[in-house]
Design a protein around this motif. Structure first.
Motif, PDB file in Angstrom:
ATOM      1  N   ASP A 276       0.822  -1.219   0.000  1.00 41.98           N
ATOM      2  CA  ASP A 276       0.000   0.000   0.000  1.00 41.98           C
ATOM      3  C   ASP A 276       0.853   1.266   0.000  1.00 41.98           C
ATOM      4  O   ASP A 276       0.376   2.353   0.257  1.00 41.98           O
ATOM      5  CB  ASP A 276      -0.979  -0.008   1.181  1.00 41.98           C
ATOM      6  N   GLY A 277       2.137   1.117  -0.295  1.00 44.28           N
ATOM      7  CA  GLY A 277       3.025   2.268  -0.292  1.00 44.28           C
ATOM      8  C   GLY A 277       3.463   2.650  -1.692  1.00 44.28           C
ATOM      9  O   GLY A 277       3.436   1.842  -2.612  1.00 44.28           O
ATOM     10  N   CYS A 279       6.335   5.395  -3.807  1.00 40.53           N
ATOM     11  CA  CYS A 279       7.365   6.430  -3.772  1.00 40.53           C
ATOM     12  C   CYS A 279       7.360   7.092  -5.137  1.00 40.53           C
ATOM     13  O   CYS A 279       7.544   6.426  -6.150  1.00 40.53           O
ATOM     14  CB  CYS A 279       8.729   5.822  -3.477  1.00 40.53           C
ATOM     15  N   HIS A 292       6.914   9.902  -0.319  1.00 45.79           N
ATOM     16  CA  HIS A 292       6.525   8.544   0.081  1.00 45.79           C
ATOM     17  C   HIS A 292       5.096   8.588   0.603  1.00 45.79           C
ATOM     18  O   HIS A 292       4.785   9.381   1.497  1.00 45.79           O
ATOM     19  CB  HIS A 292       7.441   8.020   1.192  1.00 45.79           C
ATOM     20  N   GLU A 294       1.712   6.331   2.020  1.00 47.97           N
ATOM     21  CA  GLU A 294       1.225   5.080   2.597  1.00 47.97           C
ATOM     22  C   GLU A 294      -0.205   5.297   3.044  1.00 47.97           C
ATOM     23  O   GLU A 294      -0.508   6.321   3.677  1.00 47.97           O
ATOM     24  CB  GLU A 294       2.056   4.727   3.835  1.00 47.97           C
ATOM     25  N   LYS A 299       3.880  10.361   4.078  1.00 47.81           N
ATOM     26  CA  LYS A 299       4.676  10.069   5.271  1.00 47.81           C
ATOM     27  C   LYS A 299       6.045  10.754   5.221  1.00 47.81           C
ATOM     28  O   LYS A 299       6.639  11.008   6.254  1.00 47.81           O
ATOM     29  CB  LYS A 299       4.901   8.547   5.402  1.00 47.81           C
TER      30      LYS A 299
END
Ligand SMILES: [Zn+2]
Ligand SMILES: [Zn+2]
Length: 331
Positions: A276-277, A279, A292, A294, A299
């Motif tokens: 679920d992240g 970049c 980034h 999330e 974050k």
């Protein structure tokens, strides 16, 4: 101004509060209890023209303070100055605003200019003063009562003029439990080694804190042209510099950038960092912006070679529109 949550303590502090010793509705002990129940470790009682003293509790540091009306702004209104960490009645008799600030400093305290917007103060009123540690950039009570809580533009004017001054968010609470509620809406999170008067005052003087109405910074660092910001998860991060310089990063833009086929000349790379992240890196000329994400929240932000001048400061907003502000980093 660098912050890193992995070192020292993060201390939630209320710097501007009133009790029934002046025009607050709760007695001093109840005010202390109110903040104690809400996760605060430091509270400054700043009654008008009166130093209110209560016994320190084990879990809560009560710092001596007072709010002083003195001098006149260009609009003819008195300045309100908070003396934080000064337990000396003689300051109450001084009428000149610069003398008040000097006296607070000579006694080891901190002078904060309260609610400039509410007071009708303009930056010319403040730029001529010396030695104040901070101005209130957000005053919850002034916002609740007359929508004059935000004094950010005066802060930027001072910073652009080269005045090195921190910004604090406060309650200026009077009513507490009686609507319109005016407490626990603006605070500072101080990074210090210990919850005692010396450590807390030192961190405040050095700007090792951020101001908030909700969100949290966990790391802020600027080194050799690289700005690193970490939060507990926000919808928007703005980098603010002098005049029109700065940049915003927000979730709507990130979603748009991660979907479009035509990059319209943007140089973008997107990498999934985990399930679920995300970049996402955007290059604009020499500036590179790495974000980034999330759970639909930002974050971490890293900006290299931003076009800043004089200073940079950060503002973040969460999904409910609550904000947090870092102190300026002087370049
Ligand atoms: Zn005031
Ligand atoms: Zn006040």
């Amino acid at each position: 101004m660098y912050l890193d949550s992995s070192h020292g303590l993060r201390i939630k502090a209320a710097l501007h509060t009133h009790t029934s010793n002046s025009d607050g509705l709760l007695p001093p002990e109840k005010v202390v209890e109110y903040y104690g129940k809400r996760g605060y470790s430091v509270i400054v009682l700043t009654d008008h023209g009166k130093i209110t003293r209560v016994k320190n509790r084990k879990d809560l540091l009560v710092v001596p303070g007072v709010e002083l009306s003195c001098g006149r702004t260009l609009l003819g209104e008195p300045y309100h100055i908070l003396a934080v960490g000064l337990d000396d009645e003689r300051v109450l008799r001084i009428r000149d605003v610069q003398e008040v600030i000097d006296y607070i400093n000579s006694g080891g305290g901190i002078a904060i200019v309260a609610h400039p917007y509410w007071s009708g103060a303009v930056h010319q009123d403040l730029v001529k003063l010396r030695g104040f540690t901070a101005i209130e950039i957000f005053n919850y009570g002034c916002e609740v009562e007359v929508s004059k809580g935000f004094s950010l533009h005066i802060w930027d004017s001072l910073l652009t003029r080269g005045v090195k001054v921190w910004g604090v968010a406060v309650d200026d609470a009077h009513r507490y439990l009686l609507p319109p509620l005016d407490a626990d809406g603006g605070w500072v999170v101080v990074h210090a080694e210990d919850v005692d008067l010396d450590h807390v005052l030192k961190s405040l003087k050095e700007g090792r804190f951020y101001s908030s109405t909700g969100p949290a910074f966990t790391k802020i660092r600027y080194d050799h042209g690289v700005l690193e910001v970490e939060t507990e998860g926000v919808k928007r991060i703005s980098v603010i510099s002098s005049n029109g310089r700065g940049l915003p990063v927000d979730m709507n833009t990130i979603k748009w950038l991660s979907k479009i086929d035509e990059r319209n000349g943007y140089e973008i790379s997107i990498n999934n960092v985990n399930s679920d992240g995300l970049c996402i890196t955007v290059s604009l000329g020499k500036t590179s912006i790495e974000t980034h994400v999330e759970d639909d929240r930002i974050k971490r932000l890293v900006v290299e070679n931003g076009k800043w001048e004089g200073y940079i400061r950060l503002e973040v907003a969460d999904a409910r529109g609550r904000k947090a502000w870092s102190n300026p980093i002087f370049l």
